[in-house]
Design a protein around this motif. Structure first.
Motif, PDB file in Angstrom:
ATOM      1  N   ARG A 280      -2.833   3.828  -4.386  1.00  0.00           N
ATOM      2  CA  ARG A 280      -1.971   3.603  -3.228  1.00  0.00           C
ATOM      3  C   ARG A 280      -0.938   4.719  -3.180  1.00  0.00           C
ATOM      4  O   ARG A 280      -0.835   5.529  -4.110  1.00  0.00           O
ATOM      5  CB  ARG A 280      -1.291   2.240  -3.292  1.00  0.00           C
ATOM      6  CG  ARG A 280      -0.449   2.050  -4.535  1.00  0.00           C
ATOM      7  CD  ARG A 280       0.325   0.745  -4.479  1.00  0.00           C
ATOM      8  NE  ARG A 280       0.948   0.465  -5.777  1.00  0.00           N
ATOM      9  CZ  ARG A 280       1.747  -0.547  -5.998  1.00  0.00           C
ATOM     10  NH1 ARG A 280       2.019  -1.393  -5.026  1.00  0.00           N
ATOM     11  NH2 ARG A 280       2.271  -0.748  -7.187  1.00  0.00           N
TER      12      ARG A 280
ATOM     13  N   ASP B 200       0.092   2.718 -12.038  1.00  0.00           N
ATOM     14  CA  ASP B 200      -1.039   2.432 -11.145  1.00  0.00           C
ATOM     15  C   ASP B 200      -2.319   3.070 -11.677  1.00  0.00           C
ATOM     16  O   ASP B 200      -3.382   2.449 -11.718  1.00  0.00           O
ATOM     17  CB  ASP B 200      -0.752   2.978  -9.739  1.00  0.00           C
ATOM     18  CG  ASP B 200       0.039   1.976  -8.887  1.00  0.00           C
ATOM     19  OD1 ASP B 200       0.417   0.912  -9.435  1.00  0.00           O
ATOM     20  OD2 ASP B 200       0.283   2.253  -7.696  1.00  0.00           O
TER      21      ASP B 200
ATOM     22  N   GLU C 245       0.809  -1.227   0.000  1.00  0.00           N
ATOM     23  CA  GLU C 245       0.000   0.000   0.000  1.00  0.00           C
ATOM     24  C   GLU C 245       0.837   1.270   0.000  1.00  0.00           C
ATOM     25  O   GLU C 245       0.478   2.276  -0.584  1.00  0.00           O
ATOM     26  CB  GLU C 245      -0.935   0.012   1.228  1.00  0.00           C
ATOM     27  CG  GLU C 245      -2.117  -0.927   1.086  1.00  0.00           C
ATOM     28  CD  GLU C 245      -2.997  -0.569  -0.117  1.00  0.00           C
ATOM     29  OE1 GLU C 245      -3.314   0.621  -0.290  1.00  0.00           O
ATOM     30  OE2 GLU C 245      -3.327  -1.498  -0.904  1.00  0.00           O
ATOM     31  N   ARG C 246       1.936   1.235   0.765  1.00  0.00           N
ATOM     32  CA  ARG C 246       2.762   2.458   0.864  1.00  0.00           C
ATOM     33  C   ARG C 246       4.183   2.115   0.408  1.00  0.00           C
ATOM     34  O   ARG C 246       4.904   1.361   1.081  1.00  0.00           O
ATOM     35  CB  ARG C 246       2.741   2.997   2.301  1.00  0.00           C
ATOM     36  CG  ARG C 246       1.365   3.562   2.696  1.00  0.00           C
ATOM     37  CD  ARG C 246       1.356   4.147   4.087  1.00  0.00           C
ATOM     38  NE  ARG C 246       1.753   3.175   5.099  1.00  0.00           N
ATOM     39  CZ  ARG C 246       0.939   2.279   5.654  1.00  0.00           C
ATOM     40  NH1 ARG C 246      -0.346   2.247   5.309  1.00  0.00           N
ATOM     41  NH2 ARG C 246       1.375   1.428   6.550  1.00  0.00           N
TER      42      ARG C 246
END
Lengths: 305, 231
Positions: free
Chosen positions: B60, B53, B20-21
């Motif tokens: 994200r 993305d 996610e990060r």
């Protein structure tokens, strides 16, 4: 006598020696080697057995050499330092000597990027000169690379390759001198098509007093076609094929016949070169030519020594 | 310097899929100079991943940061806030930096964004070339300042081999023959006689062949102030 090999005896007796090349098969079929050995036997004093030449995987030279011995053809076992570190080199030499192999040609070996396993990790723990010096110490002093005593030293006749036409020009004869000083008993040269230039190289070697210490055998590669000549001229590093040779091959009606004729002429010329003690005929994939060529060149029968 | 090539975007994207990060961390020294993994490349990589993305409808957080040297804890600590926020870090440092990140931040997942290639020099703008293999036993004084271990494809100590032709290596005509370079150089400085002698086998135990190497200066070990420790 350092090894008592047939090749050593022939050379030491002052005969014009003849060796050729036998390329082991890509596979475990020993019959192919035996057949070639039977074909070549009696036509040469010894036959070099190549060690994964051009870095393409084949039956090992040590294995093929043993098969040749069984057939009564004396091997010159080629050994490159590309694939073995000093531990493996010493061990293989001890094994080879124990099996009756008496001639070894020390080589650096073609880079693996030229072969069929370019992903391989290279070894080159030692180079061909260090290999010569190591094997000489094993034979003459009976010690291994770290000076530990051997139980039975390998009695081998030590060979090295030399390229009279190799680069850098100014260093060619020094390189030969280094090989002789490192321990070479005999030298087989890279293929010669220009005998005059070979003679110049030999003269320089003679002037430096190198030829008293070593037997030099000139290299011959019989050409099959104009294409082959051109390929060697353009694509193979360190090989010098004069334009006239390519032209002659192009003009010829039958390539193989002309190639054979050129080879015969070269052998004849090499016999007159001072200090040249023999010929090394490399006819890979054309071994059948050897009996005819040696016959026509008046090199038969081979001396019994 | 140590050089590298950034891995392809697809390779990096595959590594960080599902996280996610994502922090892209550049390194400010060698790989900045060879334009492979500095701040600029970290920014470009982060932007490209974000764009990728967006094309796929993935949402994200992907951002970048840079430290002076990832092979030094002192500098790595400067990135501690970034690291604390990240699920995964793509390090654009050489392999040393990646490994040091994992040592300094043991709970962190760090993936390599570069393929580390060699120790070398800038030959001209945009061209780098290998010069040293770190063999642990330098012979440059014998070979005119040209390394036979690195610049000969076969690392021959008594070259050249038969594959040297017109100054080029048999491996590739674009590679200069290292031994031709050595001979030319020794000739130019009047030291060609140095090559008359056969150099003995090398002691490879001083290289990586002897196992992973480390170096300790006991006089400065554990002290913060190097100058004081050296006294």
């Amino acid at each position: 006598m350092r090894s008592g090999s047939n090749l050593e005896k022939v050379l030491e007796a002052g005969h014009f020696a003849v060796t050729c090349e036998l390329g082991p098969p890509k596979g475990a079929d020993g019959e192919e080697v035996r057949e070639l050995a039977r074909l070549l036997k009696g036509n040469v004093d010894a036959a070099n057995v190549t060690d994964n030449q051009t870095a393409v995987v084949r039956m090992s030279s040590i294995g093929a050499a043993r098969l040749m011995l069984d057939e009564g053809l004396e091997p010159v076992m080629q050994m490159v330092t590309r694939d073995r570190n000093r531990i493996a080199i010493q061990s293989d030499i001890l094994g080879a000597a124990a099996m009756g192999i008496k001639n070894v040609l020390c080589l650096t070996g073609d880079h693996q990027s030229l072969g069929n396993n370019p992903q391989a990790k290279s070894v080159w723990d030692i180079d061909s000169l260090q290999q010569l010096a190591m094997l000489k110490a094993m034979r003459d002093e009976g010690v291994d690379a770290v000076g530990e005593e051997l139980k039975g030293s390998p009695e081998i006749f030590l060979g090295a390759a030399a390229n009279p036409f190799g680069d850098p020009t100014s260093f060619r004869v020094t390189r030969l001198a280094k090989k002789i000083n490192a321990g070479a008993d005999f030298i087989q040269t890279q293929v010669i098509y220009d005998v005059a230039r070979y003679e110049e190289w030999m003269e320089e070697a003679r002037d430096r007093g190198l030829l008293d210490k070593v037997h030099v055998m000139g290299g011959i590669v019989p050409l099959k076609s104009a294409g082959a000549a051109k390929y060697m001229q353009k694509m193979v590093a360190g090989i010098y094929v004069p334009d006239e040779v390519v032209k002659r091959m192009k003009a010829a009606e039958k390539g193989k016949k002309e190639g054979r004729k050129i080879a015969l002429e070269l052998i004849e010329q090499l016999r007159t070169v001072k200090g040249n003690h023999g010929v090394h005929i490399m006819a890979i994939m054309w071994e059948k030519l050897i009996p005819k060529l040696t016959e026509e060149a008046g090199l038969l029968p081979r001396p019994k020594v | 310097m140590i050089t590298g090539d950034r891995k392809s975007l697809e390779e990096i994207a595959a590594m960080v899929e599902g996280f996610e990060r994502v922090l892209i961390l550049g390194c400010g020294t060698c790989v900045t100079v060879c334009m492979a993994g500095g701040e600029r490349e970290a920014e470009e990589t982060a932007l490209a991943l974000r764009l990728r993305d967006r094309e796929r409808g993935v949402s994200r957080e992907i951002w970048y940061a840079n430290v002076e040297r990832q092979c030094d804890e002192e500098f790595l600590q400067e990135a501690v806030d970034h690291v604390a926020r990240a699920d995964v870090v793509v390090s654009l440092a050489c392999g040393c930096g990646v490994q040091h990140m994992v040592t300094v931040f043991p709970d962190l997942i760090v993936y390599p964004g570069l393929n580390t290639t060699f120790m070398g020099v800038t030959e001209e703008l945009g061209v780098w070339a290998e010069r040293c293999l770190g063999c642990g036993d330098c012979v440059l004084e014998r070979t005119g300042g040209v390394c036979p271990i690195t610049r000969c494809s076969k690392s021959l100590l008594n070259g050249p081999c038969g594959g040297s032709a017109d100054g080029a290596c048999e491996v590739d005509k674009t590679i200069p023959c290292g031994w031709q370079l050595i001979i030319d150089r020794l000739e130019a400085i009047g030291q060609l006689h140095r090559l008359d002698e056969v150099l003995p086998p090398k002691d490879w135990s001083k290289s990586h062949s002897g196992g992973p190497r480390s170096r300790t200066r006991e006089d400065v070990r554990g002290t913060d102030d190097v100058e004081e420790g050296a006294q």
